[in-house]
Design a protein around this motif. Structure first.
Motif, PDB file in Angstrom:
ATOM      1  N   MET A 102     -47.836  60.893  -1.568  1.00  0.00           N
ATOM      2  CA  MET A 102     -46.791  59.888  -1.371  1.00  0.00           C
ATOM      3  C   MET A 102     -47.385  58.507  -1.657  1.00  0.00           C
ATOM      4  SD  MET A 102     -47.143  60.276   2.663  1.00  0.00           S
ATOM      5  CE  MET A 102     -47.813  61.873   2.235  1.00  0.00           C
ATOM      6  N   ARG A 103     -46.485  57.499  -1.694  1.00  0.00           N
ATOM      7  CA  ARG A 103     -46.946  56.120  -1.865  1.00  0.00           C
ATOM      8  C   ARG A 103     -45.945  55.163  -1.235  1.00  0.00           C
ATOM      9  NH1 ARG A 103     -46.232  54.525  -8.309  1.00  0.00           N
ATOM     10  NH2 ARG A 103     -43.949  54.562  -8.367  1.00  0.00           N
ATOM     11  N   LEU A 104     -46.468  54.011  -0.820  1.00  0.00           N
ATOM     12  CA  LEU A 104     -45.685  52.947  -0.196  1.00  0.00           C
ATOM     13  C   LEU A 104     -45.851  51.663  -1.014  1.00  0.00           C
ATOM     14  CD1 LEU A 104     -46.500  53.532   3.569  1.00  0.00           C
ATOM     15  CD2 LEU A 104     -44.211  53.558   2.591  1.00  0.00           C
TER      16      LEU A 104
ATOM     17  N   LEU B 207     -44.023  61.981  -3.567  1.00  0.00           N
ATOM     18  CA  LEU B 207     -44.209  62.469  -4.923  1.00  0.00           C
ATOM     19  C   LEU B 207     -44.215  63.982  -5.009  1.00  0.00           C
ATOM     20  CD1 LEU B 207     -46.965  59.933  -6.042  1.00  0.00           C
ATOM     21  CD2 LEU B 207     -44.482  59.722  -6.226  1.00  0.00           C
ATOM     22  N   GLY B 208     -44.348  64.662  -3.872  1.00  0.00           N
ATOM     23  CA  GLY B 208     -44.286  66.114  -3.856  1.00  0.00           C
ATOM     24  C   GLY B 208     -45.615  66.748  -3.487  1.00  0.00           C
ATOM     25  N   VAL B 209     -45.647  68.066  -3.632  1.00  0.00           N
ATOM     26  CA  VAL B 209     -46.863  68.820  -3.330  1.00  0.00           C
ATOM     27  C   VAL B 209     -47.885  68.569  -4.432  1.00  0.00           C
ATOM     28  CG1 VAL B 209     -47.839  71.103  -2.967  1.00  0.00           C
ATOM     29  CG2 VAL B 209     -45.571  70.556  -2.058  1.00  0.00           C
ATOM     30  N   ASP B 210     -49.027  68.077  -4.021  1.00  0.00           N
ATOM     31  CA  ASP B 210     -50.062  67.731  -4.993  1.00  0.00           C
ATOM     32  C   ASP B 210     -50.952  68.931  -5.304  1.00  0.00           C
ATOM     33  OD1 ASP B 210     -51.368  65.870  -6.684  1.00  0.00           O
ATOM     34  OD2 ASP B 210     -52.943  65.603  -5.180  1.00  0.00           O
TER      35      ASP B 210
ATOM     36  N   ARG C   8     -39.829  70.056   5.841  1.00  0.00           N
ATOM     37  CA  ARG C   8     -39.873  69.480   7.184  1.00  0.00           C
ATOM     38  C   ARG C   8     -40.934  68.400   7.274  1.00  0.00           C
ATOM     39  NH1 ARG C   8     -42.647  71.731  11.890  1.00  0.00           N
ATOM     40  NH2 ARG C   8     -41.886  70.720  13.790  1.00  0.00           N
ATOM     41  N   VAL C   9     -42.079  68.636   6.642  1.00  0.00           N
ATOM     42  CA  VAL C   9     -43.139  67.618   6.621  1.00  0.00           C
ATOM     43  C   VAL C   9     -42.646  66.352   5.925  1.00  0.00           C
ATOM     44  CG1 VAL C   9     -45.433  67.078   5.731  1.00  0.00           C
ATOM     45  CG2 VAL C   9     -44.987  69.316   6.750  1.00  0.00           C
ATOM     46  N   THR C  10     -41.908  66.512   4.828  1.00  0.00           N
ATOM     47  CA  THR C  10     -41.380  65.357   4.099  1.00  0.00           C
ATOM     48  C   THR C  10     -40.407  64.559   4.962  1.00  0.00           C
ATOM     49  OG1 THR C  10     -41.635  66.510   1.988  1.00  0.00           O
ATOM     50  CG2 THR C  10     -40.125  64.641   2.047  1.00  0.00           C
ATOM     51  N   GLN C  11     -39.573  65.255   5.722  1.00  0.00           N
ATOM     52  CA  GLN C  11     -38.639  64.558   6.618  1.00  0.00           C
ATOM     53  C   GLN C  11     -39.366  63.747   7.678  1.00  0.00           C
ATOM     54  OE1 GLN C  11     -36.057  67.582   8.188  1.00  0.00           O
ATOM     55  NE2 GLN C  11     -35.049  67.983   6.204  1.00  0.00           N
ATOM     56  N   VAL C  12     -40.427  64.313   8.234  1.00  0.00           N
ATOM     57  CA  VAL C  12     -41.195  63.581   9.242  1.00  0.00           C
ATOM     58  C   VAL C  12     -41.856  62.350   8.628  1.00  0.00           C
ATOM     59  CG1 VAL C  12     -43.144  63.722  10.834  1.00  0.00           C
ATOM     60  CG2 VAL C  12     -41.549  65.641  10.654  1.00  0.00           C
ATOM     61  N   LEU C  13     -42.437  62.495   7.457  1.00  0.00           N
ATOM     62  CA  LEU C  13     -43.082  61.361   6.791  1.00  0.00           C
ATOM     63  C   LEU C  13     -42.079  60.251   6.491  1.00  0.00           C
ATOM     64  CD1 LEU C  13     -45.394  63.287   4.287  1.00  0.00           C
ATOM     65  CD2 LEU C  13     -46.087  62.132   6.388  1.00  0.00           C
ATOM     66  N   THR C  14     -40.902  60.631   6.008  1.00  0.00           N
ATOM     67  CA  THR C  14     -39.871  59.638   5.700  1.00  0.00           C
ATOM     68  C   THR C  14     -39.403  58.924   6.961  1.00  0.00           C
ATOM     69  OG1 THR C  14     -39.146  60.998   3.834  1.00  0.00           O
ATOM     70  CG2 THR C  14     -37.646  59.287   4.595  1.00  0.00           C
ATOM     71  N   ARG C  15     -39.263  59.690   8.062  1.00  0.00           N
ATOM     72  CA  ARG C  15     -38.833  59.080   9.320  1.00  0.00           C
ATOM     73  C   ARG C  15     -39.873  58.080   9.829  1.00  0.00           C
ATOM     74  NH1 ARG C  15     -37.658  63.413  11.669  1.00  0.00           N
ATOM     75  NH2 ARG C  15     -39.492  63.727  13.004  1.00  0.00           N
ATOM     76  N   VAL C  16     -41.148  58.389   9.647  1.00  0.00           N
ATOM     77  CA  VAL C  16     -42.204  57.468  10.071  1.00  0.00           C
ATOM     78  C   VAL C  16     -42.150  56.179   9.258  1.00  0.00           C
ATOM     79  CG1 VAL C  16     -44.693  57.122  10.176  1.00  0.00           C
ATOM     80  CG2 VAL C  16     -43.706  59.284  10.947  1.00  0.00           C
ATOM     81  N   ALA C  17     -41.966  56.310   7.942  1.00  0.00           N
ATOM     82  CA  ALA C  17     -41.900  55.111   7.090  1.00  0.00           C
ATOM     83  C   ALA C  17     -40.668  54.276   7.412  1.00  0.00           C
ATOM     84  CB  ALA C  17     -41.906  55.523   5.620  1.00  0.00           C
TER      85      ALA C  17
ATOM     86  N   TYR D 279     -49.720  51.711  -1.847  1.00  0.00           N
ATOM     87  CA  TYR D 279     -50.684  52.480  -1.075  1.00  0.00           C
ATOM     88  C   TYR D 279     -50.404  53.951  -1.358  1.00  0.00           C
ATOM     89  CZ  TYR D 279     -53.383  54.450   2.750  1.00  0.00           C
ATOM     90  OH  TYR D 279     -54.293  55.173   3.473  1.00  0.00           O
ATOM     91  N   VAL D 280     -51.316  54.600  -2.062  1.00  0.00           N
ATOM     92  CA  VAL D 280     -51.166  55.989  -2.483  1.00  0.00           C
ATOM     93  C   VAL D 280     -52.102  56.847  -1.642  1.00  0.00           C
ATOM     94  CG1 VAL D 280     -51.260  57.596  -4.420  1.00  0.00           C
ATOM     95  CG2 VAL D 280     -50.612  55.211  -4.814  1.00  0.00           C
ATOM     96  N   THR D 281     -51.558  57.924  -1.046  1.00  0.00           N
ATOM     97  CA  THR D 281     -52.366  58.794  -0.203  1.00  0.00           C
ATOM     98  C   THR D 281     -51.772  60.195  -0.212  1.00  0.00           C
ATOM     99  OG1 THR D 281     -53.310  59.068   2.007  1.00  0.00           O
ATOM    100  CG2 THR D 281     -51.065  58.280   1.890  1.00  0.00           C
ATOM    101  N   SER D 282     -52.514  61.126   0.330  1.00  0.00           N
ATOM    102  CA  SER D 282     -52.069  62.511   0.480  1.00  0.00           C
ATOM    103  C   SER D 282     -52.301  62.942   1.925  1.00  0.00           C
ATOM    104  CB  SER D 282     -52.827  63.437  -0.479  1.00  0.00           C
ATOM    105  OG  SER D 282     -52.542  63.126  -1.831  1.00  0.00           O
TER     106      SER D 282
END
Length: 373
Positions: A315-317, A301-304, A272-281, A258-261
């Protein structure tokens, strides 16, 4: 009375020999079947085949022994067939016919055993798509069994006719002409069947996959040697001939992504946004409802891209097949709630409005109005 007694003795001997041979064959088949799963219908067909073999052997042995038995009791045959000629034929062509029939049955039976064993091994493999693989194994097994049965039966019949001194040249010639006519008249059908066979053999697509075929996407409901049936999200059923497929894209082969932005305000810290996203996953991986469908942690994957108002983090799952949309929707729902709790702002569109005021124009006084002094 002598003829009846001789006949009874011959039939008894023939039955004993046939019973002995059938028991040996039954023991051999049971030894082969020991580690091969089978069903009730297969066991019934095996018993029926053994009964047929017993009947044929009984007839052959009785035909060999009947004339010598009649001669021993002083009864001569009144038909034009001598016992010597009959014995010669039975030990020659008759024996070869029996061996051909027996070998044909053994080939068909052993093929069925091998196919069932392969189906059993595939059906017990510890994979996430056991059901689809079992369906593919059954489809291939049925195809192989039917093909072997037709080929072996046809070849055996031709060999038996040749042993009976029947000219098989017209049969072969007629079969060649019919095959040529079918080849010219049903080229598209043959192309569909061959393409469908390789689709199933190479495991390119299975029932339950989500695929896009030449621009038509949907859930695969059925696969045959001739067609693939898709049902899209509106419920429309698409029937696609296998021979017409130019491009097939399987979105659920072995695993899915599942690929999204996610867009946030340009002023937010992306780390900080990356940390929150990782914590949610990670929280979803600890949830018993969604953990079985997730095959790995979140990959950021980083800043698109970014612009004056927003920055996009891609990011992707990795999920099991066909579950990427369920996982993705739940992930985005939790991300929205976590952003609100953490105070991460979403992008807000800024618009600048320019309002210009035109100069006042006096109204026209008209022709009857005197000019100003």
């Amino acid at each position: 009375m002598r003829a009846t007694l001789a006949g009874v003795i011959v039939l008894a001997l023939a039955y004993l020999v046939a019973e002995l041979v059938s028991r040996v064959l039954a023991a051999l088949v049971e030894r082969i079947n020991r580690h091969v799963p089978g069903d009730l219908s297969q066991r019934k067909s095996t018993r029926a085949a053994l009964r047929l073999v017993r009947f044929i052997i009984t007839l052959l042995v009785a035909a060999v022994l009947i004339f010598p038995a009649m001669s021993m009791v002083g009864i001569e045959s009144r038909i034009g067939l001598s016992p010597e000629h009959l014995a010669t034929w039975l030990t020659g062509s008759g024996l070869r016919i029996a061996l051909i029939a027996l070998l044909a049955w053994l080939v068909v039976h052993v093929t069925g055993l091998v196919v069932r064993r392969l189906e059993g091994e595939i059906g017990t493999s510890a994979t996430v798509d056991v059901i689809e693989r079992a369906k593919r194994a059954r489809t291939l097994g049925t195809l192989i069994q039917n093909t072997i049965y037709v080929l072996v039966s046809t070849i055996s019949l031709l060999m038996i006719l040749r042993e009976l001194n029947v000219d098989i040249t017209p049969i072969l010639t007629g079969a060649g002409i019919v095959g040529l006519a079918v080849g010219f008249g049903a080229q598209s059908l043959v192309k569909d069947i061959i393409s469908g066979f390789f689709l199933i053999l190479e495991d390119q697509i299975r029932v339950g996959d989500v695929a896009n075929i030449d621009g038509t996407g949907g859930l695969v409901e059925r696969i045959t040697l001739r067609t693939i049936i898709l049902r899209d999200e509106t419920g429309t059923v698409h029937v696609i001939p296998n021979g017409s497929i130019q491009r097939l894209s399987n979105q659920t082969k072995d695993f899915s992504f599942y690929v999204t932005s996610v867009s946030v305000n340009i002023r937010e810290d992306t780390d900080r946004v990356t940390q929150v996203l990782t914590r949610v996953a990670d929280g979803m991986q600890q949830d018993v409802e969604f953990a079985p469908f997730m095959l790995g942690p979140l990959e950021v994957l980083g800043v698109d891209r970014f612009n004056d108002a927003a920055v996009d983090v891609k990011m992707r799952l990795k999920t099991v097949p066909s579950k990427q949309w369920v996982i993705g929707r739940e992930f985005l729902r939790r991300v929205k709630r976590s952003f609100e709790d953490e105070g991460i702002e979403l992008p807000v569109a800024h618009r600048t409005l320019l309002v210009s005021q035109a100069p006042m124009v006096p109204p026209d006084p008209g022709p009857d109005t005197p000019p100003p002094s």
